[in-house]
Design a protein around this motif. Structure first.
Motif, PDB file in Angstrom:
ATOM      1  N   GLU A   3       9.274  -1.686   5.501  1.00  0.00           N
ATOM      2  CA  GLU A   3       8.775  -2.791   4.683  1.00  0.00           C
ATOM      3  C   GLU A   3       9.957  -3.485   4.010  1.00  0.00           C
ATOM      4  O   GLU A   3      11.001  -2.890   3.765  1.00  0.00           O
ATOM      5  CB  GLU A   3       7.767  -2.281   3.664  1.00  0.00           C
ATOM      6  N   GLU A  23       0.476   5.450  -2.736  1.00  0.00           N
ATOM      7  CA  GLU A  23       0.476   6.804  -2.167  1.00  0.00           C
ATOM      8  C   GLU A  23       1.359   7.771  -2.955  1.00  0.00           C
ATOM      9  O   GLU A  23       1.637   8.870  -2.484  1.00  0.00           O
ATOM     10  CB  GLU A  23       0.921   6.750  -0.708  1.00  0.00           C
ATOM     11  N   GLY A  29       4.595  -0.108  -1.494  1.00  0.00           N
ATOM     12  CA  GLY A  29       4.259  -0.478  -0.126  1.00  0.00           C
ATOM     13  C   GLY A  29       2.895  -1.127  -0.030  1.00  0.00           C
ATOM     14  O   GLY A  29       2.109  -1.131  -0.972  1.00  0.00           O
ATOM     15  N   THR A  30       2.624  -1.684   1.149  1.00  0.00           N
ATOM     16  CA  THR A  30       1.306  -2.238   1.428  1.00  0.00           C
ATOM     17  C   THR A  30       0.488  -1.180   2.152  1.00  0.00           C
ATOM     18  O   THR A  30       1.015  -0.420   2.959  1.00  0.00           O
ATOM     19  CB  THR A  30       1.404  -3.500   2.313  1.00  0.00           C
ATOM     20  N   HIS A  31      -0.789  -1.113   1.814  1.00  0.00           N
ATOM     21  CA  HIS A  31      -1.691  -0.131   2.418  1.00  0.00           C
ATOM     22  C   HIS A  31      -3.061  -0.761   2.574  1.00  0.00           C
ATOM     23  O   HIS A  31      -3.563  -1.379   1.619  1.00  0.00           O
ATOM     24  CB  HIS A  31      -1.785   1.131   1.548  1.00  0.00           C
ATOM     25  N   ASP A  34      -5.568  -0.193  -0.255  1.00  0.00           N
ATOM     26  CA  ASP A  34      -5.153  -0.534  -1.617  1.00  0.00           C
ATOM     27  C   ASP A  34      -5.721  -1.896  -2.012  1.00  0.00           C
ATOM     28  O   ASP A  34      -5.074  -2.921  -1.869  1.00  0.00           O
ATOM     29  CB  ASP A  34      -3.631  -0.538  -1.708  1.00  0.00           C
ATOM     30  N   ARG A  37      -3.603  -3.881  -4.626  1.00  0.00           N
ATOM     31  CA  ARG A  37      -2.299  -4.404  -4.212  1.00  0.00           C
ATOM     32  C   ARG A  37      -1.187  -3.966  -5.170  1.00  0.00           C
ATOM     33  O   ARG A  37      -0.574  -4.779  -5.854  1.00  0.00           O
ATOM     34  CB  ARG A  37      -2.343  -5.924  -4.073  1.00  0.00           C
ATOM     35  N   GLU A  39       1.909  -3.654  -5.275  1.00  0.00           N
ATOM     36  CA  GLU A  39       3.060  -4.089  -4.492  1.00  0.00           C
ATOM     37  C   GLU A  39       4.199  -4.635  -5.331  1.00  0.00           C
ATOM     38  O   GLU A  39       5.271  -4.932  -4.812  1.00  0.00           O
ATOM     39  CB  GLU A  39       2.610  -5.165  -3.490  1.00  0.00           C
TER      40      GLU A  39
END
Length: 129
Positions: A3, A23, A29-31, A34, A37, A39
């Motif tokens: 990322e 996590e 991170g992006t998931h 989620d 967000r 981020e």
């Protein structure tokens, strides 16, 4: 795939103490799961922690059931993008102190946030270590 951050570089760790990220891997991170967000890496301020609590999101009280240690001013944390934007808008609309918007750690903030906040705004609120 690695990322990237808002500077176009490899995403740096936001915080391992306290361990942050959706996590709890230290990164913003992006998931897919989620919805909040998480981020944007920000450095907590007294004003932001109070602002968030007023909005029903107490970030100070530990919640072990969610692996959440509770935050203090100076801690780095992967914030929900919407809450950061809400704080930004509140400083403009309600003339709250500028420190209500927690400073952004650019190298640890995911490039995904650029779909909601332009780079210039993030840079204007960048953490100056």
């Amino acid at each position: 795939m690695t990322e990237r951050n808002v500077l176009g570089e490899e995403l740096a760790t936001c915080s391992d103490d306290p361990r942050t990220g959706f996590e709890r891997d230290g990164c913003c991170g992006t998931h897919p799961g989620d919805r909040g967000r998480h981020e944007l890496c920000a450095v907590m301020t007294d004003e932001f922690l109070s602002f968030s609590a007023e909005r029903g999101n107490d970030l100070v009280t530990p919640r072990p059931e969610f692996d959440f240690p509770g935050l203090a001013p100076g801690d780095r944390w992967c914030l929900c993008l919407g809450r950061w934007i809400e704080a930004l808008e509140a400083t403009r609309d309600r003339q709250l102190p500028e420190t209500t918007v927690p400073p952004v750690v650019l190298d640890a903030t995911n490039e995904a946030v650029l779909d909601a906040v332009d780079r210039e705004t993030l840079e204007a609120h960048a953490y100056d270590a």
